[in-house]
Motif scaffolding. Structure first.
Motif, PDB file in Angstrom:
ATOM      1  N   PRO A  78     -35.973  44.738  24.922  1.00 36.13           N
ATOM      2  CA  PRO A  78     -35.989  44.122  23.595  1.00 36.13           C
ATOM      3  C   PRO A  78     -34.704  43.356  23.280  1.00 36.13           C
ATOM      4  O   PRO A  78     -34.730  42.289  22.684  1.00 36.13           O
ATOM      5  N   THR A  79     -33.572  43.874  23.724  1.00 34.45           N
ATOM      6  CA  THR A  79     -32.292  43.215  23.473  1.00 34.45           C
ATOM      7  C   THR A  79     -32.236  41.857  24.167  1.00 34.45           C
ATOM      8  O   THR A  79     -31.766  40.874  23.595  1.00 34.45           O
ATOM      9  N   ALA A  80     -32.729  41.788  25.394  1.00 36.83           N
ATOM     10  CA  ALA A  80     -32.734  40.519  26.130  1.00 36.83           C
ATOM     11  C   ALA A  80     -33.660  39.514  25.467  1.00 36.83           C
ATOM     12  O   ALA A  80     -33.343  38.320  25.396  1.00 36.83           O
ATOM     13  N   ALA A  81     -34.795  39.966  24.966  1.00 40.10           N
ATOM     14  CA  ALA A  81     -35.730  39.063  24.283  1.00 40.10           C
ATOM     15  C   ALA A  81     -35.089  38.513  23.009  1.00 40.10           C
ATOM     16  O   ALA A  81     -35.204  37.314  22.718  1.00 40.10           O
ATOM     17  N   GLU A  82     -34.414  39.362  22.255  1.00 37.19           N
ATOM     18  CA  GLU A  82     -33.748  38.904  21.033  1.00 37.19           C
ATOM     19  C   GLU A  82     -32.636  37.913  21.356  1.00 37.19           C
ATOM     20  O   GLU A  82     -32.474  36.907  20.674  1.00 37.19           O
ATOM     21  N   VAL A 133     -30.381  38.504   8.997  1.00 38.41           N
ATOM     22  CA  VAL A 133     -29.169  37.782   9.389  1.00 38.41           C
ATOM     23  C   VAL A 133     -28.302  38.677  10.278  1.00 38.41           C
ATOM     24  O   VAL A 133     -27.799  38.232  11.314  1.00 38.41           O
ATOM     25  N   GLY A 134     -28.151  39.916   9.924  1.00 33.51           N
ATOM     26  CA  GLY A 134     -27.366  40.845  10.728  1.00 33.51           C
ATOM     27  C   GLY A 134     -27.942  41.047  12.115  1.00 33.51           C
ATOM     28  O   GLY A 134     -27.216  41.082  13.111  1.00 33.51           O
ATOM     29  N   ARG A 135     -29.259  41.159  12.186  1.00 31.60           N
ATOM     30  CA  ARG A 135     -29.923  41.315  13.489  1.00 31.60           C
ATOM     31  C   ARG A 135     -29.754  40.053  14.327  1.00 31.60           C
ATOM     32  O   ARG A 135     -29.522  40.124  15.536  1.00 31.60           O
ATOM     33  N   PHE A 136     -29.889  38.889  13.683  1.00 32.36           N
ATOM     34  CA  PHE A 136     -29.716  37.621  14.389  1.00 32.36           C
ATOM     35  C   PHE A 136     -28.290  37.511  14.922  1.00 32.36           C
ATOM     36  O   PHE A 136     -28.076  37.173  16.089  1.00 32.36           O
ATOM     37  N   LEU A 137     -27.308  37.824  14.079  1.00 32.15           N
ATOM     38  CA  LEU A 137     -25.914  37.758  14.515  1.00 32.15           C
ATOM     39  C   LEU A 137     -25.661  38.701  15.695  1.00 32.15           C
ATOM     40  O   LEU A 137     -24.940  38.355  16.633  1.00 32.15           O
ATOM     41  N   ALA A 138     -26.257  39.877  15.664  1.00 31.33           N
ATOM     42  CA  ALA A 138     -26.080  40.841  16.748  1.00 31.33           C
ATOM     43  C   ALA A 138     -26.680  40.333  18.061  1.00 31.33           C
ATOM     44  O   ALA A 138     -26.194  40.668  19.139  1.00 31.33           O
ATOM     45  N   ALA A 139     -27.720  39.507  17.972  1.00 36.27           N
ATOM     46  CA  ALA A 139     -28.382  38.992  19.172  1.00 36.27           C
ATOM     47  C   ALA A 139     -27.641  37.812  19.797  1.00 36.27           C
ATOM     48  O   ALA A 139     -27.859  37.492  20.965  1.00 36.27           O
ATOM     49  N   LEU A 140     -26.764  37.191  19.027  1.00 36.74           N
ATOM     50  CA  LEU A 140     -26.037  36.021  19.520  1.00 36.74           C
ATOM     51  C   LEU A 140     -24.889  36.400  20.444  1.00 36.74           C
ATOM     52  O   LEU A 140     -24.320  37.479  20.326  1.00 36.74           O
ATOM     53  N   ASP A 141     -24.516  35.456  21.329  1.00 43.43           N
ATOM     54  CA  ASP A 141     -23.307  35.646  22.116  1.00 43.43           C
ATOM     55  C   ASP A 141     -22.112  35.476  21.176  1.00 43.43           C
ATOM     56  O   ASP A 141     -22.240  34.908  20.092  1.00 43.43           O
ATOM     57  N   PRO A 142     -20.952  35.993  21.554  1.00 44.42           N
ATOM     58  CA  PRO A 142     -19.791  35.989  20.633  1.00 44.42           C
ATOM     59  C   PRO A 142     -19.404  34.613  20.087  1.00 44.42           C
ATOM     60  O   PRO A 142     -19.063  34.497  18.911  1.00 44.42           O
ATOM     61  N   ASP A 143     -19.448  33.569  20.910  1.00 37.48           N
ATOM     62  CA  ASP A 143     -19.069  32.238  20.427  1.00 37.48           C
ATOM     63  C   ASP A 143     -20.020  31.735  19.350  1.00 37.48           C
ATOM     64  O   ASP A 143     -19.594  31.220  18.313  1.00 37.48           O
ATOM     65  N   HIS A 144     -21.324  31.886  19.597  1.00 36.70           N
ATOM     66  CA  HIS A 144     -22.301  31.451  18.599  1.00 36.70           C
ATOM     67  C   HIS A 144     -22.239  32.331  17.356  1.00 36.70           C
ATOM     68  O   HIS A 144     -22.432  31.855  16.247  1.00 36.70           O
ATOM     69  N   GLU A 173     -39.357  32.552  16.258  1.00 36.53           N
ATOM     70  CA  GLU A 173     -39.317  32.395  17.718  1.00 36.53           C
ATOM     71  C   GLU A 173     -39.749  33.690  18.405  1.00 36.53           C
ATOM     72  O   GLU A 173     -40.521  33.665  19.355  1.00 36.53           O
ATOM     73  N   LEU A 174     -39.267  34.812  17.909  1.00 35.73           N
ATOM     74  CA  LEU A 174     -39.639  36.104  18.490  1.00 35.73           C
ATOM     75  C   LEU A 174     -41.138  36.371  18.357  1.00 35.73           C
ATOM     76  O   LEU A 174     -41.758  36.905  19.273  1.00 35.73           O
TER      77      LEU A 174
END
Length: 71
Positions: A54-58, A6-17, A39-40
């Motif tokens: 890797p950051t862009a893929a996430e 969950v933390g990794r997913f949140l970090a990959a999201l844009d701020p609004d999401h 998905e990854l």
């Protein structure tokens, strides 16, 4: 850097999401994080992007998950 899904997913999201997902119940956050991880793993186009950034893929996988979760 967060290590839980969950933390990794949140970090990959844009701020609004990110804010929108944080406002959801924990079980829903976990469901979205599981979708993000699938998905990854499943999308071969992301493999190429992952080699370059890797950051862009996430972030792309997170965008796709949120797009598919929107009614």
């Amino acid at each position: 850097m967060p290590t839980d899904p969950v933390g990794r997913f949140l970090a990959a999201l844009d701020p609004d999401h990110r804010d929108a997902v944080r406002a959801r119940p924990r079980d829903e956050q976990e469901r979205l994080a599981e979708s993000w991880e699938r998905e990854l793993l499943a999308d071969t186009d992301l493999d190429t992007l992952d080699e370059l950034s890797p950051t862009a893929a996430e972030a792309e996988a997170a965008r796709r998950v949120m797009e598919s979760d929107t009614p």
